[in-house]
Motif scaffolding. Structure first.
Motif, PDB file in Angstrom:
ATOM      1  N   VAL A  89     -43.557  21.299  20.550  1.00 16.34           N
ATOM      2  CA  VAL A  89     -42.861  21.625  19.299  1.00 16.34           C
ATOM      3  C   VAL A  89     -41.682  22.559  19.561  1.00 16.34           C
ATOM      4  N   PHE A  90     -41.882  23.563  20.419  1.00 14.77           N
ATOM      5  CA  PHE A  90     -40.797  24.496  20.712  1.00 14.77           C
ATOM      6  C   PHE A  90     -39.645  23.807  21.428  1.00 14.77           C
ATOM      7  N   VAL A  91     -39.968  22.854  22.307  1.00  9.80           N
ATOM      8  CA  VAL A  91     -38.908  22.101  22.988  1.00  9.80           C
ATOM      9  C   VAL A  91     -38.090  21.311  21.968  1.00  9.80           C
ATOM     10  N   ILE A  92     -38.774  20.696  21.026  1.00  4.89           N
ATOM     11  CA  ILE A  92     -38.067  19.944  19.972  1.00  4.89           C
ATOM     12  C   ILE A  92     -37.144  20.868  19.188  1.00  4.89           C
ATOM     13  N   TYR A  93     -37.654  22.050  18.837  1.00  7.33           N
ATOM     14  CA  TYR A  93     -36.832  23.036  18.133  1.00  7.33           C
ATOM     15  C   TYR A  93     -35.584  23.381  18.948  1.00  7.33           C
ATOM     16  N   GLY A  94     -35.800  23.729  20.209  1.00 11.70           N
ATOM     17  CA  GLY A  94     -34.705  24.197  21.047  1.00 11.70           C
ATOM     18  C   GLY A  94     -33.677  23.125  21.346  1.00 11.70           C
ATOM     19  N   VAL A  95     -34.147  21.935  21.694  1.00 10.88           N
ATOM     20  CA  VAL A  95     -33.220  20.842  22.014  1.00 10.88           C
ATOM     21  C   VAL A  95     -32.436  20.428  20.777  1.00 10.88           C
ATOM     22  N   SER A  96     -33.093  20.437  19.627  1.00 11.92           N
ATOM     23  CA  SER A  96     -32.385  20.109  18.381  1.00 11.92           C
ATOM     24  C   SER A  96     -31.291  21.134  18.108  1.00 11.92           C
ATOM     25  N   ALA A  97     -31.597  22.405  18.356  1.00 13.49           N
ATOM     26  CA  ALA A  97     -30.599  23.458  18.154  1.00 13.49           C
ATOM     27  C   ALA A  97     -29.436  23.299  19.131  1.00 13.49           C
ATOM     28  N   SER A  98     -29.761  22.919  20.373  1.00 15.54           N
ATOM     29  CA  SER A  98     -28.700  22.767  21.370  1.00 15.54           C
ATOM     30  C   SER A  98     -27.782  21.586  21.042  1.00 15.54           C
ATOM     31  N   ALA A  99     -28.297  20.617  20.273  1.00 17.43           N
ATOM     32  CA  ALA A  99     -27.497  19.439  19.928  1.00 17.43           C
ATOM     33  C   ALA A  99     -26.314  19.809  19.047  1.00 17.43           C
ATOM     34  N   VAL A 100     -26.467  20.868  18.254  1.00 18.95           N
ATOM     35  CA  VAL A 100     -25.367  21.295  17.375  1.00 18.95           C
ATOM     36  C   VAL A 100     -24.640  22.495  17.973  1.00 18.95           C
ATOM     37  N   ARG A 101     -24.975  22.819  19.206  1.00 18.01           N
ATOM     38  CA  ARG A 101     -24.415  24.002  19.857  1.00 18.01           C
ATOM     39  C   ARG A 101     -22.899  23.978  19.913  1.00 18.01           C
TER      40      ARG A 101
END
Length: 203
Positions: free
Chosen positions: A158-170
């Motif tokens: 779940v945390f990876v999904i959170y982080g990768v999703s955030a990095s997508a809009v980085r």
């Protein structure tokens, strides 16, 4: 293992908290790789709490007000430190393939502390895990270990999904300095809020 455990665990893991916030912050600030490393660190941070719950030493922490308060105060201090550091960070971010990144050890260490210094996790797991193991089961210890492993795996995922999703809009965020500054202040305020929440907790 019944379906109730993974469903309940998913709800618990998905709820916004310190670990999720740190992983999101890492994804926005330093990209997908850093968010995965942060997720790994946050997951490692819950290991001592799970071990305490499985071995029964959480009962000692629950009974000892001094131990609980000492760990709680350390956790509050660390969250406030992170809030101040994030608020004062005014550095500009640039997205480059060869961009120097924070060392994995540093990211993992910071993420581990976020969960390690939260005594509520130990008490929570002590009350949560036994609910899914029949009383006096001959393989109680093995079942608790299995449940702990499942919970850790779900936390990391779940945390990876959170982080990768955030990095997508980085990149979009970085191209707007004012937006980045607002997000940093939001993260800082969230750390303060988590610290205040931890300060009001009791055994």
């Amino acid at each position: 293992m019944s379906a109730a455990f993974p469903l309940t665990s998913l709800i618990i893991v998905a709820m916004p908290g310190t670990g999720a916030l740190i992983t999101l912050s890492a994804g926005v600030s330093r990209g997908a790789r850093a968010s995965v490393v942060a997720a790994f660190g946050c997951t490692l941070g819950i290991v001592p709490h799970l071990i305490a719950a499985v071995t029964g030493t959480a009962a000692l922490l629950r009974a000892s007000g001094v131990a609980f308060d000492a760990l709680r105060i350390a956790g509050i201090a660390y969250l406030l430190f992170m809030a101040i550091t994030t608020w004062r960070d005014k550095s500009e971010l640039v997205v480059e393939d060869n961009e120097p990144v924070r060392s994995p050890a540093g990211v993992i260490g910071s993420a581990m502390l976020s969960n390690l210094l939260n005594p509520k996790l130990t008490v929570f797991f002590f009350a949560f895990l036994p609910q899914f193991v029949p009383p006096h089961a001959p393989d109680e210890f093995e079942r608790l270990l299995l449940l702990s492993g499942v919970f850790m795996a779900m936390t990391f995922a779940v945390f990876v999904i959170y982080g990768v999703s955030a990095s997508a809009v980085r990149r979009h965020v970085i191209e707007r300095p004012k937006t980045m500054q607002r997000m940093r202040r939001l993260f800082a305020a969230s750390f303060v809020g988590l610290g205040m929440k931890l300060a009001t907790t009791s055994r």
